[in-house]
Design an enzyme around this catalytic site. Structure first.
Site, mmCIF file in Angstrom:
data_model
loop_
_atom_site.group_PDB
_atom_site.id
_atom_site.type_symbol
_atom_site.label_atom_id
_atom_site.label_comp_id
_atom_site.label_asym_id
_atom_site.label_seq_id
_atom_site.Cartn_x
_atom_site.Cartn_y
_atom_site.Cartn_z
ATOM 1 N N SER A 70 0.861 -1.185 0.000
ATOM 2 C CA SER A 70 0.000 0.000 0.000
ATOM 3 C C SER A 70 0.894 1.230 0.000
ATOM 4 C CB SER A 70 -0.896 0.025 1.237
ATOM 5 O OG SER A 70 -1.550 1.286 1.372
ATOM 6 N N TYR A 105 -1.630 -0.323 10.073
ATOM 7 C CA TYR A 105 -1.722 -0.740 8.669
ATOM 8 C C TYR A 105 -0.481 -0.304 7.891
ATOM 9 C CZ TYR A 105 -3.763 -1.307 3.998
ATOM 10 O OH TYR A 105 -4.016 -1.680 2.699
ATOM 11 N N LYS A 144 2.330 -2.713 6.047
ATOM 12 C CA LYS A 144 2.626 -2.644 4.613
ATOM 13 C C LYS A 144 4.061 -2.211 4.355
ATOM 14 C CE LYS A 144 -1.397 -4.023 3.194
ATOM 15 N NZ LYS A 144 -1.538 -5.322 2.497
#
Length: 248
Positions: free
Chosen positions: A142, A155, A159
Site C-alpha cells: 500500500s 496498517y 505494509k
C-alpha cells in the site's frame, strides 16, 4: 485444458483487489486457487466466474496468520494440480485509529494478518518454487507503507514491513529464478475503502493527481504483468498504483 498450465494462488480472493487479481490471472491462462478466510460464498462466486469464462479454479479456506493453515492452503494447490507457480499475497485487514487510542489487539490483528500472514504463506509456497526453480511472488502492499497515513499506523507499519520483506526475499531467491515484487495501491474502490469516513475520503481524493480512485482491475493489471514472462527481469521492486498520490 493442457496439463502443464501454470497455477496461481491468490489470498483474500473473495472480493476487491484479490478477486480482480484472480480473474485477471485466469484470463492469462492460469489455474486459480481462490483463497478466503470467512467469505466462502463470495470465494465460490469468484471461482464460478472463472469457470464460466472457460478457466479452472478451486477455493480453499484458511487463516493465513496460522502456520498450519497457511501450509494447508499451499498444499491444496499442490494436491490439486501438482505445482504452484505464482503467489499473490493479497489477504489483509484494517483496524484504524489514532495511535493514542489504538488498542493492542488491533495492532496485533493487523500485523498478524498483513505481515505475518505474508511470511507464512510465502514460506510454504517457496518450497515447491525452489524445487521447480521457478516462481513469481507478488505482494499487495500500500502507499500507506511508503508515505504513512494518519489513523493507520498499524496498517502502514504492516505494509512497510511487506515492502521490506519483498526486497529481502527477492535477494534470497533470485538465484532460483524466483522473482518477488510488490504492488502498492492507493485509494481503490473496494468494500474496505467504502467504510472510510467521508471527510477522509474527500481529503484523500483531493490529493490524487489523477483525481479519482482506482478500480480493482487497475491494480490487477500490474499484478498480471508481474506474473508474466515479460516481467522476468524485474525483482525486488514496488510498483505504485496510486494515480500519482505517491511518486517515488
Amino acid at each position: 485444458m493442457a496439463m502443464n498450465l501454470r497455477v496461481a494462488l491468490v489470498t483474500g480472493a473473495s472480493r476487491g483487489i484479490g478477486r480482480a487479481c484472480a480473474l485477471a490471472l485466469a484470463r492469462d491462462g492460469f489455474r486459480i486457487v481462490v483463497h478466503y478466510h470467512q467469505a466462502a460464498d463470495l470465494a465460490r462466486e469468484t471461482a464460478q466466474a472463472i469457470v464460466e469464462a472457460g478457466g479452472e479454479a478451486i477455493t480453499v479456506g484458511g487463516d493465513v496468520q496460522q502456520a498450519e493453515e497457511a501450509e494447508r492452503v499451499v498444499k491444496t494447490a499442490l494436491d490439486q494440480w501438482g505445482r504452484l507457480d505464482v503467489l499473490v499475497n493479497n489477504a489483509g485487514v484494517t483496524r484504524d485509529d489514532l495511535v493514542l487510542r489504538l488498542k493492542e489487539q488491533d495492532w496485533d490483528a493487523v500485523i498478524n494478518v498483513n505481515l505475518k500472514g505474508v511470511f507464512l504463506v510465502t514460506k510454504a509456497a517457496l518450497r515447491p518454487m525452489v524445487r521447480a526453480r521457478y516462481g513469481r511472488i507478488i505482494n499487495i502492499a500500500s502507499v500507506a507503507g511508503l508515505a504513512g497515513n494518519p489513523g493507520q499506523a498499524n496498517y502502514a507499519a504492516s505494509k512497510a514491513g511487506v515492502i521490506g520483506f519483498t526486497k529481502s526475499l527477492a535477494l534470497e531467491v533470485a538465484s532460483r529464478n524466483i522473482t518477488v515484487n510488490a504492488v502498492a495501491p492507493g485509494l481503490v474502490e473496494t468494500d474496505m475503502t467504502a467504510a472510510m469516513p467521508e471527510a477522509a475520503r474527500v481529503r484523500l481524493l483531493a490529493n490524487i493527481p489523477l483525481g479519482r480512485a482506482a478500480r480493482p482491475e487497475e491494480v490487477a493489471f500490474a499484478v498480471s504483468f508481474l506474473a508474466s514472462e515479460q516481467a522476468s527481469y524485474i525483482t525486488g521492486q514496488t510498483i505504485n498504483v496510486s494515480g500519482g498520490l505517491v511518486i517515488s
